[in-house]
Design a protein around this motif. Structure first.
Motif, PDB file in Angstrom:
ATOM      1  N   LYS A 227       0.851  -1.130  -0.016  1.00  0.00           N
ATOM      2  CA  LYS A 227      -0.091  -0.039  -0.054  1.00  0.00           C
ATOM      3  C   LYS A 227       0.776   1.226   0.102  1.00  0.00           C
ATOM      4  O   LYS A 227       0.607   2.428  -0.732  1.00  0.00           O
ATOM      5  CB  LYS A 227      -0.886   0.054   1.326  1.00  0.00           C
ATOM      6  N   ILE A 228       1.902   1.221   0.711  1.00  0.00           N
ATOM      7  CA  ILE A 228       2.808   2.350   0.905  1.00  0.00           C
ATOM      8  C   ILE A 228       3.635   2.665  -0.384  1.00  0.00           C
ATOM      9  O   ILE A 228       3.572   3.826  -1.010  1.00  0.00           O
ATOM     10  CB  ILE A 228       3.857   2.258   1.943  1.00  0.00           C
ATOM     11  N   ALA A 229       4.022   1.801  -0.951  1.00  0.00           N
ATOM     12  CA  ALA A 229       4.544   1.740  -2.418  1.00  0.00           C
ATOM     13  C   ALA A 229       3.617   2.415  -3.275  1.00  0.00           C
ATOM     14  O   ALA A 229       4.021   3.399  -4.187  1.00  0.00           O
ATOM     15  CB  ALA A 229       5.085   0.670  -3.055  1.00  0.00           C
ATOM     16  N   ARG A 230       2.313   1.815  -3.314  1.00  0.00           N
ATOM     17  CA  ARG A 230       1.478   2.459  -4.473  1.00  0.00           C
ATOM     18  C   ARG A 230       1.142   3.729  -4.058  1.00  0.00           C
ATOM     19  O   ARG A 230       0.918   4.405  -5.032  1.00  0.00           O
ATOM     20  CB  ARG A 230       0.034   1.332  -4.110  1.00  0.00           C
ATOM     21  N   ALA A 231       0.924   4.328  -2.744  1.00  0.00           N
ATOM     22  CA  ALA A 231       0.629   5.303  -2.615  1.00  0.00           C
ATOM     23  C   ALA A 231       1.774   6.468  -3.055  1.00  0.00           C
ATOM     24  O   ALA A 231       1.552   7.502  -3.448  1.00  0.00           O
ATOM     25  CB  ALA A 231       0.241   5.837  -0.850  1.00  0.00           C
TER      26      ALA A 231
END
Ligand code: UDP
Length: 379
Positions: A227-231
């Motif tokens: 999720k962090i990478a996507r954000a």
């Protein structure tokens, strides 16, 4: 004849093995051909099934099992007498015999524990093996929040990473003269990182003109890394990404399947963390002590996306109080922070980079190796 050093550890997370390997390298570097060394996962190699599978529960404990971990931490640090005092009598005679036999076969000149569960047990079984004159050293690898299981006043010497850790060690019963602040043992390769970030970016196939964000979830790829990478990819269009999934194969597959909006490199468990950190401009990580200490040496400011309550709680305070990074648990907020730090807040990023660098202790692992050598020589 070469003297023998036995390291006691267990693979709960990546940090204990990394610490043992870093010290191992340092002792051979400082004293070539003087020592034989053995790094032993006492738990996995010398206890029967299912006890030997307990360390495998660590990623679960640090994820969905966090509430249970919190409770265990609270009980095990407040109950009197401290519950770990009952652990030794609770260890079965079969198990004790196995480990005693192993100690006798190995016949070390020094035992070094880099794991909280190896200290009380290690000292008692060393004595049972008839090796009570062999020095025993504890290398605490938790930066600040030292759990009482680390602390066994019967050891010869105990090294800790920071002053707050020393205070706690003394609080848990260590004599002041037994505890030395050395810093966290970090592999020597981190102090050899090239200062040429642009060249390192080129070598890794990154864009030399873009700031790079490195995301690491410890050795096991823990936490909301995906999720962090996507954000970040959706919010910080000026960045490029390196994402390390560690041993988390599911995470690696998930990351590999994405069509990324910004230049992105996905890695599994990497052996070249110094190069990755050297090429990066910001590190987004869980608050693992090993990774944080490596980041200081690599002059990397930190966004901490989470921490294991208990042993990693103090790491967050340590980083934030010294303004070397910030805790941000929401992936969207992390995306915005990266965008801002690489944009309007560039001076803040520069200041945090300097602060992180000022906390580096690249000599720690050499100091620990020197203490080990001195203990053997003095015996
Ligand atoms: N690490 C590594 N390769 C990876 C992921 C992590 O070598 O792909 C290393 C990292 O550099 C650090 C250790 O694993 O030395 C993780 O230790 P830390 O104390 O940060 O966290 P833990 O995994 O023990 O919870």
């Amino acid at each position: 004849m070469k003297k023998r050093i036995l390291f006691l550890m267990s693979d709960t997370g990546g940090g204990h093995r990394a610490a043992a390997e870093a010290i191992d390298e340092a002792i051979h570097y400082l004293y070539p051909d003087r020592y034989d060394t053995i790094i032993e996962d006492l738990w996995k190699e010398h206890t029967p099934w299912p006890v030997n599978r307990i360390p495998d529960a660590y990623p679960w404990m640090a994820g969905p099992g966090v509430p249970m971990w919190k409770l265990m931490w609270a009980i095990s640090t407040t109950m009197q007498p401290l519950p770990h005092k009952f652990v030794f009598p609770g260890v079965s005679p079969v198990l004790r015999r196995r480990i005693v036999r192993y100690f006798q076969q190995t016949n070390p000149d020094l035992i070094v524990s880099v794991h909280p569960l190896m200290n009380h047990l290690g000292v008692r079984l060393r004595d049972k093996a008839g090796l009570s004159t062999v020095p025993f050293m504890t290398v605490v690898t938790d930066m600040v929040s030292v759990h009482p299981t680390w602390i066994c006043p019967d050891v010869t010497l105990c090294t800790v990473p920071t002053n707050p850790a020393r205070d706690l060690a003394i609080h848990w019963g260590m004599r002041p003269e037994q505890v030395v602040v050395t810093g966290q043992p970090v592999a020597l390769k981190f102090s050899r990182i090239s200062a040429d970030k642009v060249e390192l970016k080129r070598q890794l196939g990154l864009d030399p003109d873009r700031k790079a964000v490195l995301i690491v979830g410890g050795g096991e790829g823990m936490g909301p890394v995906f999720k962090i990478a996507r954000a970040i990819a959706q919010t910080a269009s000026q960045a490029q990404l390196m994402v390390v999934a560690g041993r988390n194969r599911q995470l690696k597959t998930q990351l590999d399947a994405v069509d990324w909006e910004i230049p992105t490199k996905i890695f599994g468990f990497v052996k070249n963390m110094p190069e990755l950190m050297g090429a990066a401009d910001i590190l987004v990580t869980k608050a693992g002590p090993g990774t944080i200490s490596e980041a200081f040496i690599a002059r990397l400011p930190l966004i901490l996306y989470g921490y294991i309550p208990g042993q990693e709680t103090g790491n967050v305070t340590y980083v934030q109080e010294r303004n070397a990074g910030i805790l941000a648990e929401d992936p969207q907020e992390i995306g915005q922070l990266v965008r801002d730090w690489l944009g309007d807040y560039a001076p803040l990023l520069q200041q945090m980079t300097r602060n992180a660098a000022s906390l580096a202790r690249p000599q720690a692992v050499l100091d620990i190796a020197r203490h080990m050598h001195d203990l053997i020589e003095a015996n």
